[in-house]
Design a protein around this motif. Structure first.
Motif, PDB file in Angstrom:
ATOM      1  N   ASP A   1     -14.016 -50.949   9.552  1.00  0.00           N
ATOM      2  CA  ASP A   1     -14.369 -51.094  10.722  1.00  0.00           C
ATOM      3  C   ASP A   1     -13.665 -50.522  12.037  1.00  0.00           C
ATOM      4  N   GLY A   2     -12.913 -50.859  11.700  1.00  0.00           N
ATOM      5  CA  GLY A   2     -12.390 -50.066  13.292  1.00  0.00           C
ATOM      6  C   GLY A   2     -12.284 -50.826  14.504  1.00  0.00           C
ATOM      7  N   GLY A   3     -13.273 -51.715  14.496  1.00  0.00           N
ATOM      8  CA  GLY A   3     -13.063 -52.823  16.245  1.00  0.00           C
ATOM      9  C   GLY A   3     -14.773 -52.319  16.439  1.00  0.00           C
ATOM     10  N   GLY A   4     -14.561 -51.830  15.718  1.00  0.00           N
ATOM     11  CA  GLY A   4     -16.699 -51.080  16.760  1.00  0.00           C
ATOM     12  C   GLY A   4     -16.128 -49.576  17.255  1.00  0.00           C
ATOM     13  N   LYS A   5     -15.062 -49.008  17.439  1.00  0.00           N
ATOM     14  CA  LYS A   5     -14.125 -47.949  17.618  1.00  0.00           C
ATOM     15  C   LYS A   5     -14.079 -47.157  16.912  1.00  0.00           C
ATOM     16  N   LYS A   6     -14.763 -45.055  17.316  1.00  0.00           N
ATOM     17  CA  LYS A   6     -14.961 -44.530  16.664  1.00  0.00           C
ATOM     18  C   LYS A   6     -12.799 -43.866  16.276  1.00  0.00           C
ATOM     19  N   VAL A   7     -13.113 -43.726  14.836  1.00  0.00           N
ATOM     20  CA  VAL A   7     -11.706 -42.959  15.211  1.00  0.00           C
ATOM     21  C   VAL A   7     -12.027 -41.456  14.575  1.00  0.00           C
ATOM     22  N   LEU A   8     -11.049 -40.339  15.215  1.00  0.00           N
ATOM     23  CA  LEU A   8     -10.536 -38.868  14.677  1.00  0.00           C
ATOM     24  C   LEU A   8      -9.842 -38.635  14.762  1.00  0.00           C
ATOM     25  N   VAL A   9      -9.236 -37.861  12.581  1.00  0.00           N
ATOM     26  CA  VAL A   9      -8.244 -37.664  12.539  1.00  0.00           C
ATOM     27  C   VAL A   9      -8.573 -36.291  12.520  1.00  0.00           C
ATOM     28  N   ALA A  10      -7.105 -35.689  13.565  1.00  0.00           N
ATOM     29  CA  ALA A  10      -7.679 -34.509  13.416  1.00  0.00           C
ATOM     30  C   ALA A  10      -6.249 -33.451  13.148  1.00  0.00           C
ATOM     31  N   TYR A  11      -6.288 -32.452  12.426  1.00  0.00           N
ATOM     32  CA  TYR A  11      -4.773 -32.235  11.971  1.00  0.00           C
ATOM     33  C   TYR A  11      -4.562 -30.277  12.706  1.00  0.00           C
ATOM     34  N   PHE A  12      -3.868 -30.352  12.179  1.00  0.00           N
ATOM     35  CA  PHE A  12      -3.642 -28.796  11.797  1.00  0.00           C
ATOM     36  C   PHE A  12      -2.408 -28.797  10.851  1.00  0.00           C
ATOM     37  N   SER A  13      -2.765 -27.077   9.790  1.00  0.00           N
ATOM     38  CA  SER A  13      -2.242 -27.803   8.115  1.00  0.00           C
ATOM     39  C   SER A  13      -2.592 -26.232   7.772  1.00  0.00           C
ATOM     40  N   VAL A  14      -0.985 -25.185   7.370  1.00  0.00           N
ATOM     41  CA  VAL A  14      -0.658 -24.354   7.264  1.00  0.00           C
ATOM     42  C   VAL A  14      -1.124 -24.009   5.553  1.00  0.00           C
ATOM     43  N   SER A  15      -0.274 -25.053   4.987  1.00  0.00           N
ATOM     44  CA  SER A  15      -0.224 -25.195   3.475  1.00  0.00           C
ATOM     45  C   SER A  15      -1.209 -26.207   2.468  1.00  0.00           C
ATOM     46  N   GLY A  16      -2.292 -27.027   3.476  1.00  0.00           N
ATOM     47  CA  GLY A  16      -3.222 -27.487   2.983  1.00  0.00           C
ATOM     48  C   GLY A  16      -2.767 -29.528   2.680  1.00  0.00           C
ATOM     49  N   ASN A  17      -1.109 -29.571   2.829  1.00  0.00           N
ATOM     50  CA  ASN A  17      -0.735 -30.549   2.495  1.00  0.00           C
ATOM     51  C   ASN A  17      -1.060 -31.376   3.809  1.00  0.00           C
ATOM     52  N   THR A  18      -1.464 -31.375   4.855  1.00  0.00           N
ATOM     53  CA  THR A  18      -1.271 -32.417   5.854  1.00  0.00           C
ATOM     54  C   THR A  18      -3.231 -32.567   6.158  1.00  0.00           C
ATOM     55  N   ARG A  19      -3.610 -31.628   5.353  1.00  0.00           N
ATOM     56  CA  ARG A  19      -5.715 -31.991   5.211  1.00  0.00           C
ATOM     57  C   ARG A  19      -5.695 -32.934   4.411  1.00  0.00           C
ATOM     58  N   ALA A  20      -4.939 -32.895   3.250  1.00  0.00           N
ATOM     59  CA  ALA A  20      -5.472 -33.922   2.514  1.00  0.00           C
ATOM     60  C   ALA A  20      -5.059 -35.498   2.978  1.00  0.00           C
ATOM     61  N   ALA A  21      -3.479 -35.040   3.704  1.00  0.00           N
ATOM     62  CA  ALA A  21      -3.386 -36.509   4.909  1.00  0.00           C
ATOM     63  C   ALA A  21      -4.236 -36.763   5.468  1.00  0.00           C
ATOM     64  N   ALA A  22      -4.560 -36.421   5.805  1.00  0.00           N
ATOM     65  CA  ALA A  22      -5.966 -36.082   6.538  1.00  0.00           C
ATOM     66  C   ALA A  22      -7.580 -36.824   6.118  1.00  0.00           C
ATOM     67  N   GLU A  23      -7.113 -36.215   5.578  1.00  0.00           N
ATOM     68  CA  GLU A  23      -8.681 -36.660   5.061  1.00  0.00           C
ATOM     69  C   GLU A  23      -8.634 -38.023   4.026  1.00  0.00           C
ATOM     70  N   HIS A  24      -7.716 -38.011   3.268  1.00  0.00           N
ATOM     71  CA  HIS A  24      -7.390 -39.510   3.108  1.00  0.00           C
ATOM     72  C   HIS A  24      -7.194 -40.743   4.502  1.00  0.00           C
ATOM     73  N   ILE A  25      -6.460 -40.439   5.639  1.00  0.00           N
ATOM     74  CA  ILE A  25      -6.404 -41.663   6.693  1.00  0.00           C
ATOM     75  C   ILE A  25      -8.014 -41.676   7.383  1.00  0.00           C
ATOM     76  N   ALA A  26      -8.954 -40.236   7.243  1.00  0.00           N
ATOM     77  CA  ALA A  26     -10.023 -40.674   7.460  1.00  0.00           C
ATOM     78  C   ALA A  26     -11.154 -41.115   6.531  1.00  0.00           C
ATOM     79  N   SER A  27     -10.876 -41.287   5.535  1.00  0.00           N
ATOM     80  CA  SER A  27     -11.344 -42.042   4.450  1.00  0.00           C
ATOM     81  C   SER A  27     -11.146 -43.639   4.513  1.00  0.00           C
ATOM     82  N   VAL A  28     -10.072 -43.865   4.668  1.00  0.00           N
ATOM     83  CA  VAL A  28      -9.903 -45.610   4.480  1.00  0.00           C
ATOM     84  C   VAL A  28      -9.755 -46.037   6.146  1.00  0.00           C
ATOM     85  N   THR A  29     -10.054 -45.094   7.098  1.00  0.00           N
ATOM     86  CA  THR A  29     -10.701 -45.802   7.800  1.00  0.00           C
ATOM     87  C   THR A  29     -11.638 -45.437   8.744  1.00  0.00           C
TER      88      THR A  29
END
Length: 78
Positions: free
Chosen positions: A28-56
């Motif tokens: 729900d985020g308390g009515g606030k928007k969430v932006l997960v910005a990331y920089f990924s070279v190998s794709g590991n950070t992208r996967a983590a960012a996508e997971h965080i975005a799905s949870v939030t």
């Protein structure tokens, strides 16, 4: 890469509600928007960012370099 995970953890600690809450409440985020910005070279950070975005229920934004760089430069190897 380790610094990126520390940064994401700090951002989550700041923006998530400071109460005991399950994933539905976090999404729900308390009515606030969430932006997960990331920089990924190998794709590991992208996967983590996508997971965080799905949870939030947030949006994902990939940070792309203006000029291409090698993996060693992106990892701080000069």
């Amino acid at each position: 890469m380790k610094g990126v995970f520390v940064l994401m953890a700090c951002l989550l600690a700041v923006f998530l509600p400071q109460q005991d809450c399950d994933a539905a409440c976090i999404g729900d985020g308390g009515g606030k928007k969430v932006l997960v910005a990331y920089f990924s070279v190998s794709g590991n950070t992208r996967a983590a960012a996508e997971h965080i975005a799905s949870v939030t229920d947030g949006d994902v934004w990939s940070i792309e370099p203006v000029l291409p760089c090698s993996r060693s430069v992106a990892r701080g190897g000069g």
